[in-house]
Design an enzyme around this catalytic site. Structure first.
Site, short mmCIF file in Angstrom:
data_model
loop_
_atom_site.label_atom_id
_atom_site.label_comp_id
_atom_site.label_asym_id
_atom_site.label_seq_id
_atom_site.Cartn_x
_atom_site.Cartn_y
_atom_site.Cartn_z
CE LYS A 81 -4.00 -1.70 2.20
NZ LYS A 81 -5.04 -1.54 3.23
CG ASP A 118 -8.64 1.05 3.95
OD1 ASP A 118 -9.39 0.30 3.22
OD2 ASP A 118 -7.47 0.99 4.18
P1 NAP Z 1 -1.40 -2.15 11.75
O1 NAP Z 1 -1.01 -1.27 11.03
O2 NAP Z 1 -0.46 -3.45 11.93
O3 NAP Z 1 -1.71 -1.87 13.13
C1 NAP Z 1 -2.08 -2.60 14.28
C2 NAP Z 1 -2.65 -1.61 15.50
O4 NAP Z 1 -2.80 -2.87 16.42
C3 NAP Z 1 -1.57 -0.82 16.00
O5 NAP Z 1 -2.21 0.17 16.51
C4 NAP Z 1 -0.95 -1.65 17.05
O6 NAP Z 1 -0.38 -1.13 18.03
C5 NAP Z 1 -2.07 -2.42 17.70
N1 NAP Z 1 -1.97 -3.55 18.27
C6 NAP Z 1 -1.36 -4.79 17.86
N2 NAP Z 1 -1.24 -5.50 18.75
C7 NAP Z 1 -1.30 -4.99 20.03
C8 NAP Z 1 -1.59 -5.30 21.34
N3 NAP Z 1 -1.21 -6.71 21.81
N4 NAP Z 1 -1.80 -4.90 22.27
C9 NAP Z 1 -2.26 -3.32 21.76
N5 NAP Z 1 -2.31 -3.03 20.68
C10 NAP Z 1 -1.85 -3.79 19.54
O7 NAP Z 1 -2.69 -3.19 11.17
P2 NAP Z 1 -3.92 -2.24 10.40
O8 NAP Z 1 -3.78 -2.42 8.99
O9 NAP Z 1 -4.14 -0.88 11.06
O10 NAP Z 1 -5.14 -3.15 10.75
C11 NAP Z 1 -5.57 -3.33 12.19
C12 NAP Z 1 -6.78 -4.40 12.06
O11 NAP Z 1 -7.96 -3.55 11.40
C13 NAP Z 1 -6.63 -5.70 11.75
O12 NAP Z 1 -7.27 -6.77 12.47
C14 NAP Z 1 -6.98 -5.49 10.13
O13 NAP Z 1 -7.66 -7.08 9.75
C15 NAP Z 1 -8.30 -4.72 10.29
N6 NAP Z 1 -8.62 -3.94 9.31
C16 NAP Z 1 -9.91 -4.13 8.74
C17 NAP Z 1 -10.48 -3.39 7.67
C18 NAP Z 1 -11.99 -3.56 7.37
O14 NAP Z 1 -12.29 -3.29 6.04
N7 NAP Z 1 -12.88 -4.11 8.19
C19 NAP Z 1 -9.44 -2.68 7.08
C20 NAP Z 1 -8.18 -2.70 7.47
C21 NAP Z 1 -7.93 -3.17 8.54
P3 NAP Z 1 1.24 -0.64 18.12
O15 NAP Z 1 1.37 0.57 17.25
O16 NAP Z 1 1.64 -0.34 19.60
O17 NAP Z 1 1.89 -1.79 17.60
#
Ligand code: NAP
Length: 296
Positions: A81, A118
């Site tokens: 991305k 998004d």
């Molecule tokens: P990302 O960039 O990897 O960000 C992950 C986020 O989760 C960060 O804020 C991270 O905090 C936090 N996190 C992970 N493990 C944690 C823990 N053990 N305790 C506290 N915080 C934690 O991922 P992303 O792309 O933003 O996606 C996040 C989620 O959204 C995923 O589950 C993805 O499948 C979902 N999603 C859904 C859609 C949809 O259309 N519904 C679209 C996009 C994403 P840190 O910064 O501290 O690591």
């Protein structure tokens, strides 16, 4: 047969787009877009393209999109991305602000434009599921500061939310996000401490989980909802499972709940409309088809 040859063979001369990622086999985007192609009797195709996370592989993708007359564009998933951006001819304003694109549209002049849908998907599912929620009515709490949170925060700021409270385990990332998206008109993005997330819920009109906590295979999101007003909507963008522990807890105390599948469906709409020239909407039938395929 290369993945490009396979995609061309499947397209059978029709206009086409594809989901590009590494890996890409798990993506439900072909199901999502295939539903709309059939629903609207569009003579088009939406396939998959595995593209390795290497500059040369992305350059090959871009060259393929440019030289193939029926290629209309693509969606991008992890890990492309951000890395695709310098190879495109232009990036739309929201993609520039977020710093990532999930959609490429080939313009009539052949230029490749990167976009990010998004935030559109998030606001669309919010409006659909909580039609009486008003952006201007009060504070919104967003948990997370990753890629999805960036798009969501941008869309909430654009929607007119007067105060955003942002919390992330890694506080520095929340601060960076707050700096990047604080509007110039005096509205606030307050960075609260992750450990004080229960207090941050006071007076909120909406709580959004934009972390990966609660996703299958990840730890649950632990948060005490006592201070969250019962009138607040709760949105979890995790969609495997559909009913996360957060949503179950919020539902049991009477909060309006919005799962992550709607965002996934709605974010596909702008790309489809640009590639195939047909306006589409997410529907219960499409939702059922994708949910069944996800096993949720
Ligand atoms: P990302 O960039 O990897 O960000 C992950 C986020 O989760 C960060 O804020 C991270 O905090 C936090 N996190 C992970 N493990 C944690 C823990 N053990 N305790 C506290 N915080 C934690 O991922 P992303 O792309 O933003 O996606 C996040 C989620 O959204 C995923 O589950 C993805 O499948 C979902 N999603 C859904 C859609 C949809 O259309 N519904 C679209 C996009 C994403 P840190 O910064 O501290 O690591």
């Amino acid at each position: 047969m290369t993945p490009y040859e396979k995609l061309l063979a499947e397209a059978e001369g029709r206009p086409f787009a594809a989901i590009v990622g590494w890996p890409v086999e798990h993506s439900r985007s072909p199901l999502l877009h295939g539903f709309w192609l059939r629903q609207h009797h569009v003579a088009g195709h939406y396939g998959r393209l595995p593209v390795e996370p290497k500059r040369a592989a992305l350059e090959e993708l871009v060259a393929f999109l440019r030289r193939t007359p029926n290629a209309r564009g693509c969606n991008l998933t992890l890990p492309h991305k951000i890395d695709i951006m310098p190879l495109l001819d232009r990036i739309d304003p929201i993609g520039q602000r977020i710093g990532a694109v999930n959609t490429v549209v080939k313009q009539p002049d052949g230029a490749l434009e990167g976009r990010n849908s998004d935030g559109f998907g998030f606001i669309a599912t919010l409006r659909y599921n909580a039609p009486d929620w008003r952006a201007g009515a009060g504070p919104v709490v967003v948990l997370g500061a990753g890629g999805a949170a960036r798009a969501i925060v941008a869309s909430l700021v654009d929607a007119g939310v007067p105060e955003l409270r942002l919390l992330n385990r890694t506080r520095s990332k929340a601060i960076d996000l707050g700096v990047a998206f604080t509007p110039a008109d005096g509205r606030r993005i307050a960075i609260e401490r992750w450990d004080e997330r229960a207090d941050a819920l006071k007076g909120a009109t909406l709580l959004v989980n934009a972390t990966s906590l609660g996703m299958k295979g990840q730890p649950p999101l632990e948060i005490d909802l006592t201070h969250l007003p019962h009138t607040a909507a709760v949105c979890d963008i995790v969609y495997i499972p559909l009913e996360t522990a957060l949503l179950a807890a919020a539902r049991s105390r009477g909060n309006r709940c919005i799962d992550g599948l709607g965002m996934l469906l709605h974010q596909g709409r702008p790309g489809f409309e640009a590639w195939f020239g047909v306006k589409v909407d997410a529907s219960p039938e499409q939702r059922r088809a994708v949910a069944a395929d996800l096993g949720v």
